[in-house]
Design an enzyme around this catalytic site. Sequence first.
Site, PDB file in Angstrom:
ATOM      1  N   LYS A  52     -19.509 108.777 -71.910  1.00 15.64           N
ATOM      2  CA  LYS A  52     -20.316 108.656 -70.683  1.00 15.64           C
ATOM      3  C   LYS A  52     -19.492 109.060 -69.456  1.00 15.64           C
ATOM      4  O   LYS A  52     -19.977 109.786 -68.594  1.00 15.64           O
ATOM      5  CB  LYS A  52     -20.833 107.227 -70.526  1.00 15.64           C
ATOM      6  CG  LYS A  52     -21.941 106.874 -71.485  1.00 15.64           C
ATOM      7  CD  LYS A  52     -22.327 105.402 -71.349  1.00 15.64           C
ATOM      8  CE  LYS A  52     -23.409 105.028 -72.330  1.00 15.64           C
ATOM      9  NZ  LYS A  52     -23.814 103.597 -72.189  1.00 15.64           N
ATOM     10  N   SER A  68     -19.362 102.533 -69.577  1.00 18.71           N
ATOM     11  CA  SER A  68     -19.437 101.280 -70.311  1.00 18.71           C
ATOM     12  C   SER A  68     -20.531 101.386 -71.364  1.00 18.71           C
ATOM     13  O   SER A  68     -21.535 102.064 -71.163  1.00 18.71           O
ATOM     14  CB  SER A  68     -19.738 100.118 -69.345  1.00 18.71           C
ATOM     15  OG  SER A  68     -19.687  98.879 -70.024  1.00 18.71           O
ATOM     16  N   ASP A  69     -20.322 100.731 -72.475  1.00 23.79           N
ATOM     17  CA  ASP A  69     -21.334 100.685 -73.517  1.00 23.79           C
ATOM     18  C   ASP A  69     -21.234  99.347 -74.232  1.00 23.79           C
ATOM     19  O   ASP A  69     -20.168  98.739 -74.291  1.00 23.79           O
ATOM     20  CB  ASP A  69     -21.167 101.830 -74.518  1.00 23.79           C
ATOM     21  CG  ASP A  69     -22.398 101.987 -75.380  1.00 23.79           C
ATOM     22  OD1 ASP A  69     -23.419 102.477 -74.854  1.00 23.79           O
ATOM     23  OD2 ASP A  69     -22.358 101.587 -76.553  1.00 23.79           O
ATOM     24  N   GLN A  70     -22.368  98.906 -74.762  1.00 25.88           N
ATOM     25  CA  GLN A  70     -22.434  97.578 -75.372  1.00 25.88           C
ATOM     26  C   GLN A  70     -23.264  97.627 -76.644  1.00 25.88           C
ATOM     27  O   GLN A  70     -24.241  98.368 -76.740  1.00 25.88           O
ATOM     28  CB  GLN A  70     -23.088  96.613 -74.381  1.00 25.88           C
ATOM     29  CG  GLN A  70     -23.206  95.195 -74.874  1.00 25.88           C
ATOM     30  CD  GLN A  70     -23.922  94.339 -73.847  1.00 25.88           C
ATOM     31  OE1 GLN A  70     -25.103  94.499 -73.614  1.00 25.88           O
ATOM     32  NE2 GLN A  70     -23.183  93.454 -73.224  1.00 25.88           N
ATOM     33  N   SER A 105     -17.529  97.886 -74.331  1.00 19.05           N
ATOM     34  CA  SER A 105     -16.348  98.712 -74.060  1.00 19.05           C
ATOM     35  C   SER A 105     -16.455  99.297 -72.666  1.00 19.05           C
ATOM     36  O   SER A 105     -17.532  99.613 -72.182  1.00 19.05           O
ATOM     37  CB  SER A 105     -16.209  99.824 -75.095  1.00 19.05           C
ATOM     38  OG  SER A 105     -15.853  99.272 -76.345  1.00 19.05           O
TER      39      SER A 105
END
Length: 192
Positions: A52, A68-70, A105
């Site tokens: 991203k 950010s990723d979840q 993250s």
Amino acid sequence: MPDLVLASSSPYRRTLLERLGLPFQWAAPDIDEEPLPGETPEQLTERLALTKAQALRERFPTHLIIGSDQVLLLDGKPVSKPGDHEAAAAQLKHCSGRTVRFTTSLCLLNSATGDYQLRSEPFDVVFRELSDASIERYLRSEQPYDCAGSFRMEGLGIALFRALRGDDPNSLIGLPLIRLCEMLRNEGLQLP
């Protein structure tokens, strides 16, 4: 101070980042978020957080870009955003009385140098036993159909939990601010 860019279309992440009182822009990265074969949840979220941020590098060449990723894991399997009332009720029924793990993250990319910092934050949510009636009341009140796990921790969703376990509760909303502050300091930004 380099300009900050949040690589996200999430209004929840924008609201969190506003807490730091730093000016920033945001842009939605256009990436493929499908997991790769054999990829662990941590590997997936780290890859997507980095991807991203990198997706916006050309557009923002002298910036600090935040990606950010979840992922929510239930029984070791990723759970997505429910999208509607029925799917949200099913998710909450499945979570009732159980512990679920979120992995979020975070990546901070210096687009001028290409250097980046990358970190994963695990966070466990212990749900209390939820009756069908309490699930219905909650969903009718908050309608969290765009949230993994079918709750908004920053709202009434907190009433669904027995305990929270992790270093940064902001991770549940999708942007670990404690780690982000650390990363920004590493880039020389002065924060309180």
